[in-house]
Design an enzyme around this catalytic site. Sequence first.
Site, PDB file in Angstrom:
ATOM      1  N   GLU A  71       0.861  -1.135   0.015  1.00 32.95           N
ATOM      2  CA  GLU A  71       0.096   0.059   0.007  1.00 32.95           C
ATOM      3  C   GLU A  71       0.880   1.034  -0.090  1.00 32.95           C
ATOM      4  O   GLU A  71       0.519   2.178  -0.692  1.00 32.95           O
ATOM      5  CB  GLU A  71      -0.900  -0.179   1.142  1.00 32.95           C
ATOM      6  CG  GLU A  71      -1.914   1.256   1.378  1.00 32.95           C
ATOM      7  CD  GLU A  71      -3.014   1.466   0.472  1.00 32.95           C
ATOM      8  OE1 GLU A  71      -2.823   0.574  -0.598  1.00 32.95           O
ATOM      9  OE2 GLU A  71      -3.467   2.535   0.299  1.00 32.95           O
TER      10      GLU A  71
ATOM     11  N   LEU B  52      31.547  13.383  26.971  1.00 35.43           N
ATOM     12  CA  LEU B  52      30.976  13.018  28.072  1.00 35.43           C
ATOM     13  C   LEU B  52      31.939  12.538  29.270  1.00 35.43           C
ATOM     14  O   LEU B  52      32.824  11.814  28.592  1.00 35.43           O
ATOM     15  CB  LEU B  52      29.706  11.902  28.188  1.00 35.43           C
ATOM     16  CG  LEU B  52      28.591  12.493  27.639  1.00 35.43           C
ATOM     17  CD1 LEU B  52      27.701  11.309  27.473  1.00 35.43           C
ATOM     18  CD2 LEU B  52      27.635  13.545  28.406  1.00 35.43           C
TER      19      LEU B  52
ATOM     20  N   GLU C  17      19.448   7.235  30.261  1.00 33.83           N
ATOM     21  CA  GLU C  17      19.239   6.907  28.929  1.00 33.83           C
ATOM     22  C   GLU C  17      20.261   5.827  28.579  1.00 33.83           C
ATOM     23  O   GLU C  17      21.248   6.066  28.994  1.00 33.83           O
ATOM     24  CB  GLU C  17      19.401   8.014  27.978  1.00 33.83           C
ATOM     25  CG  GLU C  17      18.588   9.137  28.345  1.00 33.83           C
ATOM     26  CD  GLU C  17      18.783  10.559  27.377  1.00 33.83           C
ATOM     27  OE1 GLU C  17      19.707  10.692  26.648  1.00 33.83           O
ATOM     28  OE2 GLU C  17      17.903  11.533  27.802  1.00 33.83           O
TER      29      GLU C  17
ATOM     30  N   LYS D 242      23.217   4.298  26.592  1.00 32.12           N
ATOM     31  CA  LYS D 242      24.153   5.092  25.549  1.00 32.12           C
ATOM     32  C   LYS D 242      24.346   4.344  24.466  1.00 32.12           C
ATOM     33  O   LYS D 242      24.948   3.177  24.400  1.00 32.12           O
ATOM     34  CB  LYS D 242      25.590   5.408  26.303  1.00 32.12           C
ATOM     35  CG  LYS D 242      26.578   6.042  25.740  1.00 32.12           C
ATOM     36  CD  LYS D 242      27.822   6.325  26.530  1.00 32.12           C
ATOM     37  CE  LYS D 242      28.913   7.107  25.957  1.00 32.12           C
ATOM     38  NZ  LYS D 242      29.515   6.584  24.749  1.00 32.12           N
TER      39      LYS D 242
ATOM     40  N   ASP E   8      25.296   2.848  20.687  1.00 37.36           N
ATOM     41  CA  ASP E   8      26.744   2.759  20.355  1.00 37.36           C
ATOM     42  C   ASP E   8      26.632   2.933  18.823  1.00 37.36           C
ATOM     43  O   ASP E   8      26.653   2.033  17.956  1.00 37.36           O
ATOM     44  CB  ASP E   8      27.287   1.506  20.687  1.00 37.36           C
ATOM     45  CG  ASP E   8      28.873   1.309  20.574  1.00 37.36           C
ATOM     46  OD1 ASP E   8      29.336   2.283  20.432  1.00 37.36           O
ATOM     47  OD2 ASP E   8      29.227   0.419  20.847  1.00 37.36           O
TER      48      ASP E   8
ATOM     49  N   TYR F  56      18.861  12.479  21.395  1.00 37.17           N
ATOM     50  CA  TYR F  56      19.032  12.398  22.731  1.00 37.17           C
ATOM     51  C   TYR F  56      19.363  13.954  23.288  1.00 37.17           C
ATOM     52  O   TYR F  56      19.303  14.172  24.470  1.00 37.17           O
ATOM     53  CB  TYR F  56      20.040  11.338  23.105  1.00 37.17           C
ATOM     54  CG  TYR F  56      21.221  11.753  22.485  1.00 37.17           C
ATOM     55  CD1 TYR F  56      22.053  12.998  22.593  1.00 37.17           C
ATOM     56  CD2 TYR F  56      21.875  10.714  21.855  1.00 37.17           C
ATOM     57  CE1 TYR F  56      23.302  12.978  21.994  1.00 37.17           C
ATOM     58  CE2 TYR F  56      23.239  10.761  21.299  1.00 37.17           C
ATOM     59  CZ  TYR F  56      23.684  12.052  21.049  1.00 37.17           C
ATOM     60  OH  TYR F  56      25.013  12.063  20.466  1.00 37.17           O
TER      61      TYR F  56
ATOM     62  N   LYS G 246      30.006   3.302  31.794  1.00 40.65           N
ATOM     63  CA  LYS G 246      30.218   2.596  30.800  1.00 40.65           C
ATOM     64  C   LYS G 246      29.919   1.285  31.195  1.00 40.65           C
ATOM     65  O   LYS G 246      30.464   0.782  32.476  1.00 40.65           O
ATOM     66  CB  LYS G 246      31.953   2.908  30.247  1.00 40.65           C
ATOM     67  CG  LYS G 246      32.121   4.243  29.895  1.00 40.65           C
ATOM     68  CD  LYS G 246      31.369   4.430  28.636  1.00 40.65           C
ATOM     69  CE  LYS G 246      31.930   3.777  27.304  1.00 40.65           C
ATOM     70  NZ  LYS G 246      33.128   4.545  26.809  1.00 40.65           N
TER      71      LYS G 246
ATOM     72  N   CYS H 204      44.021 -35.830  12.345  1.00 39.40           N
ATOM     73  CA  CYS H 204      43.301 -35.523  13.673  1.00 39.40           C
ATOM     74  C   CYS H 204      44.554 -35.320  14.607  1.00 39.40           C
ATOM     75  O   CYS H 204      45.333 -36.105  14.935  1.00 39.40           O
ATOM     76  CB  CYS H 204      42.403 -36.770  14.055  1.00 39.40           C
ATOM     77  SG  CYS H 204      41.843 -36.477  15.795  1.00 39.40           S
TER      78      CYS H 204
ATOM     79  N   CYS I 103      43.801 -38.465  17.571  1.00 38.02           N
ATOM     80  CA  CYS I 103      44.306 -39.725  17.097  1.00 38.02           C
ATOM     81  C   CYS I 103      45.021 -40.214  16.102  1.00 38.02           C
ATOM     82  O   CYS I 103      45.258 -41.211  15.633  1.00 38.02           O
ATOM     83  CB  CYS I 103      42.638 -40.627  16.927  1.00 38.02           C
ATOM     84  SG  CYS I 103      41.941 -40.239  15.614  1.00 38.02           S
TER      85      CYS I 103
ATOM     86  N   CYS J  12      37.871 -35.267  11.782  1.00 35.25           N
ATOM     87  CA  CYS J  12      38.632 -36.416  11.752  1.00 35.25           C
ATOM     88  C   CYS J  12      37.797 -37.788  11.402  1.00 35.25           C
ATOM     89  O   CYS J  12      36.508 -37.833  11.817  1.00 35.25           O
ATOM     90  CB  CYS J  12      38.787 -36.377  13.416  1.00 35.25           C
ATOM     91  SG  CYS J  12      39.401 -38.242  14.018  1.00 35.25           S
TER      92      CYS J  12
ATOM     93  N   CYS K  57      38.570 -42.158  17.819  1.00 37.64           N
ATOM     94  CA  CYS K  57      39.488 -41.079  18.446  1.00 37.64           C
ATOM     95  C   CYS K  57      38.937 -40.557  19.688  1.00 37.64           C
ATOM     96  O   CYS K  57      37.765 -40.558  20.157  1.00 37.64           O
ATOM     97  CB  CYS K  57      38.952 -40.195  17.540  1.00 37.64           C
ATOM     98  SG  CYS K  57      39.530 -38.512  18.058  1.00 37.64           S
TER      99      CYS K  57
HETATM  100  S1  IVH Z   1      24.345  13.200  25.403  1.00 40.05           S
HETATM  101  C1  IVH Z   1      26.641  17.182  26.142  1.00 40.05           C
HETATM  102  N1  IVH Z   1      23.046  10.878  25.203  1.00 40.05           N
HETATM  103  O1  IVH Z   1      27.902   9.424  23.677  1.00 40.05           O
HETATM  104  C2  IVH Z   1      25.778  15.836  26.149  1.00 40.05           C
HETATM  105  N2  IVH Z   1      25.181  11.044  24.435  1.00 40.05           N
HETATM  106  O2  IVH Z   1      30.604  10.800  24.844  1.00 40.05           O
HETATM  107  C3  IVH Z   1      26.403  15.001  24.906  1.00 40.05           C
HETATM  108  N3  IVH Z   1      25.696   8.949  23.122  1.00 40.05           N
HETATM  109  O3  IVH Z   1      29.301  11.493  20.968  1.00 40.05           O
HETATM  110  C4  IVH Z   1      25.906  13.777  24.601  1.00 40.05           C
HETATM  111  N4  IVH Z   1      23.842   7.977  23.586  1.00 40.05           N
HETATM  112  O4  IVH Z   1      27.446   9.937  20.465  1.00 40.05           O
HETATM  113  C5  IVH Z   1      24.151  11.576  24.889  1.00 40.05           C
HETATM  114  N5  IVH Z   1      21.618   9.171  25.181  1.00 40.05           N
HETATM  115  C6  IVH Z   1      22.909   9.812  24.957  1.00 40.05           C
HETATM  116  C7  IVH Z   1      23.821   9.102  24.422  1.00 40.05           C
HETATM  117  C8  IVH Z   1      25.106   9.872  23.732  1.00 40.05           C
HETATM  118  C9  IVH Z   1      25.224   7.823  22.814  1.00 40.05           C
HETATM  119  C10 IVH Z   1      27.020   9.398  22.541  1.00 40.05           C
HETATM  120  C11 IVH Z   1      27.277  10.539  21.687  1.00 40.05           C
HETATM  121  C12 IVH Z   1      28.560  11.317  22.309  1.00 40.05           C
HETATM  122  C13 IVH Z   1      28.966  10.264  23.108  1.00 40.05           C
HETATM  123  C14 IVH Z   1      29.357  11.232  24.279  1.00 40.05           C
END
Ligand code: IVH
Length: 673
Positions: free
Chosen positions: A36, A84, A115, A117, A119, A227, A316, A410, A413, A428, A434
Site C-alpha cells: 500500500e 561526556l 538513557e 548510551k 553505540d 537525545y 560505561k 586428527c 588420534c 577427523c 578417536c
Molecule cells: S548526550 C553534552 N546521550 O556518547 C551531552 N550522548 O561521549 C552529549 N551517546 O558522542 C551527549 N547515547 O554520540 C548523549 N543518550 C545519549 C547518548 C549519547 C550515545 C554518545 C554520543 C556522544 C558520546 C558522548
Amino acid sequence: MIDTEMHAEIEQLRSTLNDYNYQYYILDNPTVPDSEYDRLFQQLSALENKYPELITAASPTQRVGVKPIDGFQQVKHEMAMLSLGNAFNDDDLVAFDKRLHTRLNDDRPIIYACEPKLDGAAVSLLYQDGVLVSGATRGDGSTGENITSNVRTIGSIPLKLMGSGYPTTLEVRGEIYMPLKGFDALNEVALATGEKPFVNPRNAAAGSLRQLDPQLTAKRPLEFCCYSVGLVKGGELPNSHSEILSLLAQWGLKINSQSQQVVGIDACIDYYQQLSEKRHNLGYDIDGIVYKVDDIELQQDLGFVSRAPRWAIARKFPAQEEMTILEAIEFQVGRTGAITPVARLQPVFVGGVTVSNATLHNFDEIQRLDVRAGDTVIIRRAGDVIPKVAQVILEKRPPNTTLVKMPTNCPVCGSPASRIEGEAVTRCEGGLFCRAQQSEAIKHYASRKAMDIDGLGDKLVEQLVEAKLIANVADLYSLENQQLVKLERLGEKSVDNLLGAIESSKQTTLPRFLYALGAREVGEATARNLANHFCELPIIMQADFDSLIEVDDVGPIVAQHIVNFFSTEHNLEVIEKLLAADIKWPEILKPDASEQPLLGQTFVVTGKLERISRNDAKLQLQALGGKVAGGVSAKTTTLVAGPGAGSKLIKAQELGINTIDEDSLLSLLDSHK
Ligand code: IVH
C-alpha cells in the site's frame, strides 16, 4: 485551478505517506502493508514527474539523492558537540552526584534523566521551519562533515516535523546506529559476496554514513534516535530534559523507549542494574548509560568543564571489545569429529570476564581474518556469546609470521582428517576410535538434558577415558567401585554417588535417550519429534529416509544423518549393550487414529486470543493430531486470527487459506471433546 487541485492531491499523498512512515519507523507499528505504501509512493512519484515544479525537498520521494558526491564538505557546529565524562563503577557515580550537590550547595535529591548510551555515530540535524535542511557528523566537536544527503535516506529521520509549535531553528542531536538484525543481515551478504564484513554495528553505522553515494547509504539498515537539542532560535523549549524529549517525540522524532526519569543517585544505580540485564535483548548495541540532570536551569548553573558538561556522565559497561596478543592457534576435536581452530590468547578482560581462548570456527574464518600466531587481535565478547576474534591489527604484526595450515590428520588420534566439498568443517575420520570423540560423546550422553548423570562432569569423563576405563557410553554401566576408587581426586563417597547416578540414569525417557545417543543434528526437539512420531526405538532405528522426512522439523540433511547413525555397526553395538544394561523408558502410546481427527491439518494462530491462551490452543490442537506452525505457508490448512492480526492474515487471504476466529476455534475444539 488545476494546479491548486493537483497541489492539494500531492500534499494529501505526502501527508499520508509521512504518517505511514512515522508508524513504521518511529512507532514500530505499521498499519498498512508495504504494498500500500509502495502504491501511494508510485502515485506521488508519477504526479511529481508530471508537475516537477511542485516537488519540494521534504517530499517523501526526495529521500535518496540522485548523484554521488566527490567528498564531504566541512560544517562548523555553531554550538560545539561535546563529549561526556565517564564513570566505571557505582563509586564514580556516587562521587559525581556528590560533586553536583556541593557545587549547587543543595542537598535535596537530584532528578536525573537516565538513557541508554547508544553505540553508533553522533549526528546533528538542523530543522528550519520544521524542514530538515542539513545533517552533520560530530567530527572533532567543533567541525563535522556535511552528510545531509545521507541522513535524508534514513527512514526514522523526518524530512519535515509533525504538528506545530517547533522553534524556527531547531538543531536536534542524536545517534545513528545499526540494529543488530540489520547488521547481521548486512554481514551475511558481505560474506556471501566475498566482501569484508564489518567488525561491529558501530563501524557499520559510521561507515554507512560516510558513503559518497547516498544510494548506498539508503540500502543500509540505519536508525536515528535523538537525545538532545543544540541550537534553538525563534521558539521556547520546556525547562526539563525529559519534557524536551517528549516534545521532540511529538514532532515525529524517535526517542529511546528505555529512557527514564529517576530521583537520586541510588535510583540511577538501580537503573544501571535493570538495563544491564536487558542489554542483550534490546536489539541494538549500547555501551553504557548516560545520566543527565533533568532540570535545564540546574544544567545551566552547573555549566561545563573543558569539553564535557558537568551535569551529565556516562557510566560505561565493561568493554565488549579488547585488544590482546594471539599466542597460538590450536585445534580441538568435537563430538562429531569436527576439528575447530581455537585461538590461545594472552588473557584479557572483555565483556566482564577474563578470556584466554576464542573460537576461530573453521579454516575459512582463519583465512578471512588472515590471523596468525603473534598477531595483535581485537577480541569481541557480547553477552554470553562465545568470544571471537573480530579483527587482526595488521600494523602490529611481527615479522616472519605464517598462516597456519589446517591439519591433514586428527591432532588427537592421528586418523586422516578431511573436508567434504561445500562444507566449512574439517573432520577427523577416526570416529569413536578417536579419544577426543569418545570423551565428547560421553560428556554429551551424561549431560543434564540427556541422561543427566549427576557427578559425571567433563574432567571426570576425560580422566576415565584417559585411564581406558571407558571408551563408549555403554561402558559406563559396567564401571565398578574398585576401578574408580583408584582414580586420583575421587573419594569413596563420590564413587558411591557416581555409581548411584549412573544406576538412576537407566530410568529415562525415549526422547532423552535418543538425544543422548548424539546423532548429528539430532537436538532435543528433533529427538522429541522422532519419539512422538514413531513411538518405539526399533522403528526409529529402521526408519528409512522417506519416512524420516515425514517427521516434524526433519529435513533431508537430518534424515540422512539419522539413517547413517543407525547403519553404523559401532553405534548398533553400543545401543545393544545399553539396552542389555537395562535402560528403559515408559512406553509411548500410539494415538488411536479416531482420537486424532485433525491429523494432516496445519494450523497457524495469530492476533489476540481472549478466552484461551495461545499455548493452550496449541496443545489442544496438537492433542487432536493437528500441527501448529509459526508462519503461514502453502501447507497451512487453517489460520486462527484474533483481533490485531496483521501480515499473517493478509498472507493467508492472499493464499486463499481458510480463516477462523477464536469462537470457531473453541467450537472446533469442543466438538472433539
Ligand atoms: S548526550 C553534552 N546521550 O556518547 C551531552 N550522548 O561521549 C552529549 N551517546 O558522542 C551527549 N547515547 O554520540 C548523549 N543518550 C545519549 C547518548 C549519547 C550515545 C554518545 C554520543 C556522544 C558520546 C558522548
